[in-house]
Structure formats: C-alpha cells, structure tokens
Design an enzyme around this catalytic site. Structure first.
Site, PDB file in Angstrom:
ATOM      1  N   HIS A  90      -6.698  -2.886   2.823  1.00  0.00           N
ATOM      2  CA  HIS A  90      -6.320  -4.203   3.482  1.00  0.00           C
ATOM      3  C   HIS A  90      -7.582  -3.699   4.453  1.00  0.00           C
ATOM      4  O   HIS A  90      -8.437  -4.900   4.045  1.00  0.00           O
ATOM      5  CB  HIS A  90      -5.286  -4.096   4.578  1.00  0.00           C
ATOM      6  CG  HIS A  90      -5.557  -4.864   5.277  1.00  0.00           C
ATOM      7  ND1 HIS A  90      -5.079  -6.448   5.201  1.00  0.00           N
ATOM      8  CD2 HIS A  90      -6.216  -5.558   6.741  1.00  0.00           C
ATOM      9  CE1 HIS A  90      -5.289  -7.594   5.507  1.00  0.00           C
ATOM     10  NE2 HIS A  90      -6.137  -6.751   7.397  1.00  0.00           N
ATOM     11  N   HIS A  94     -11.687  -6.446   4.323  1.00  0.00           N
ATOM     12  CA  HIS A  94     -12.120  -6.999   4.886  1.00  0.00           C
ATOM     13  C   HIS A  94     -13.713  -6.171   4.826  1.00  0.00           C
ATOM     14  O   HIS A  94     -14.794  -7.239   5.472  1.00  0.00           O
ATOM     15  CB  HIS A  94     -11.924  -6.431   6.719  1.00  0.00           C
ATOM     16  CG  HIS A  94     -10.591  -7.495   7.058  1.00  0.00           C
ATOM     17  ND1 HIS A  94     -10.212  -8.598   7.066  1.00  0.00           N
ATOM     18  CD2 HIS A  94      -9.864  -6.888   7.855  1.00  0.00           C
ATOM     19  CE1 HIS A  94      -8.890  -9.198   7.531  1.00  0.00           C
ATOM     20  NE2 HIS A  94      -7.969  -8.136   7.643  1.00  0.00           N
ATOM     21  N   HIS A 100      -8.284 -12.893   6.543  1.00  0.00           N
ATOM     22  CA  HIS A 100      -7.278 -12.394   5.831  1.00  0.00           C
ATOM     23  C   HIS A 100      -6.619 -13.813   5.116  1.00  0.00           C
ATOM     24  O   HIS A 100      -6.846 -15.010   5.460  1.00  0.00           O
ATOM     25  CB  HIS A 100      -5.878 -12.700   7.307  1.00  0.00           C
ATOM     26  CG  HIS A 100      -6.091 -11.400   8.654  1.00  0.00           C
ATOM     27  ND1 HIS A 100      -6.458 -11.449   9.786  1.00  0.00           N
ATOM     28  CD2 HIS A 100      -5.665 -10.280   7.969  1.00  0.00           C
ATOM     29  CE1 HIS A 100      -6.753 -10.347   9.994  1.00  0.00           C
ATOM     30  NE2 HIS A 100      -5.831  -9.625   9.067  1.00  0.00           N
TER      31      HIS A 100
END
Length: 138
Positions: A90, A94, A100
């Site tokens: 995750h 980024h 998101h």
C-alpha cells in the site's frame, strides 16, 4: 530475512503488472525509494502515534520515503499483528504516485483490512498503476 522477503513481495505486486523494476541498493548508492522503520517523531513532520494508530506513511514520487511505525507488531503469514507485506505494498503504491482508491478489493483503500492469505492487487490498483507506468510488455 522474513521481513526482507515481505518487502520484496510488496514491490513485486507492482512490478508484476507494470514495466517497473526494483532493485535493492546499498547505503552508499542513491535510491529512488527509501524504507525506514521509526517511532514517534522521526523528523519528517508526520510523527507516529504508537501502536494501533497510523501503521505507516509514504511520500509521493520525487521524495520516495516510505516509513513504518516500529511500535506496531508487524508479522507475515499470520492473522495476528499487522501484515507487513500488505501494508508495504500500500505504502509503495503511494510512493509510486497512487492516491487512495475507494473501491471494493482495492489495496489502495485508505483502511487496512487485515491479513488475507490470498491477497492480490485489486482491479482498480492495477488500472491506476498501469495508467501511470504502462502495462507489462511480454
């Protein structure tokens, strides 16, 4: 070594669906992404809040820092604790420039869902990373 493998797999999720290639470098070499485990105030203006809150954070491309809260109980292949591989994937998302994604099954959903033995990137994750870096060429 277990955590090193978890981090390598986190990068592999992204390289398996794009033309991105990742390689570990030594401390003396310049890295595009830097992984660091820290606690509390670690000098980036975004202090960690100890166990149970913010698990990790990353900065978008051109910065490349990926930080994990070392107060968390990171694990791999277990339901207890926080799965390092999934959280790392995750945060690497980024660092690669993904925001998101509010879509069922998306890794880039803003909330950690826990360990999933059969984890894989969601359709939206693959679509967004390929929009940025292209599809894998065979």
């Amino acid at each position: 070594i277990l955590f090193s493998n978890a981090l390598a797999q986190a990068f592999r999720y992204w390289s398996d669906v794009t033309n991105l290639n990742f390689a570990e470098v030594t401390r003396n070499q310049k890295a595009d992404l830097e992984i660091k485990f820290s606690v509390a105030d670690h000098g980036d203006g975004h202090p960690f809040d100890s166990k149970g809150g913010v698990l990790a954070h990353a900065f978008f491309p051109d910065d490349g820092r990926v930080h994990f809260d070392d107060a968390e109980y990171f694990t791999e292949h277990r339901k207890d604790g926080v799965n390092l591989r999934i959280v790392a994937a995750h945060e690497i998302g980024h660092a690669l420039g993904l925001d998101h994604i509010i879509e069922e099954g998306s890794l880039m959903n803003p909330y950690y869902k826990g360990y999933d033995e059969n984890f894989r990137l969601g359709r939206a994750d693959i679509r967004e990373i390929q929009n940025k870096y292209g599809k894998i060429k065979i």
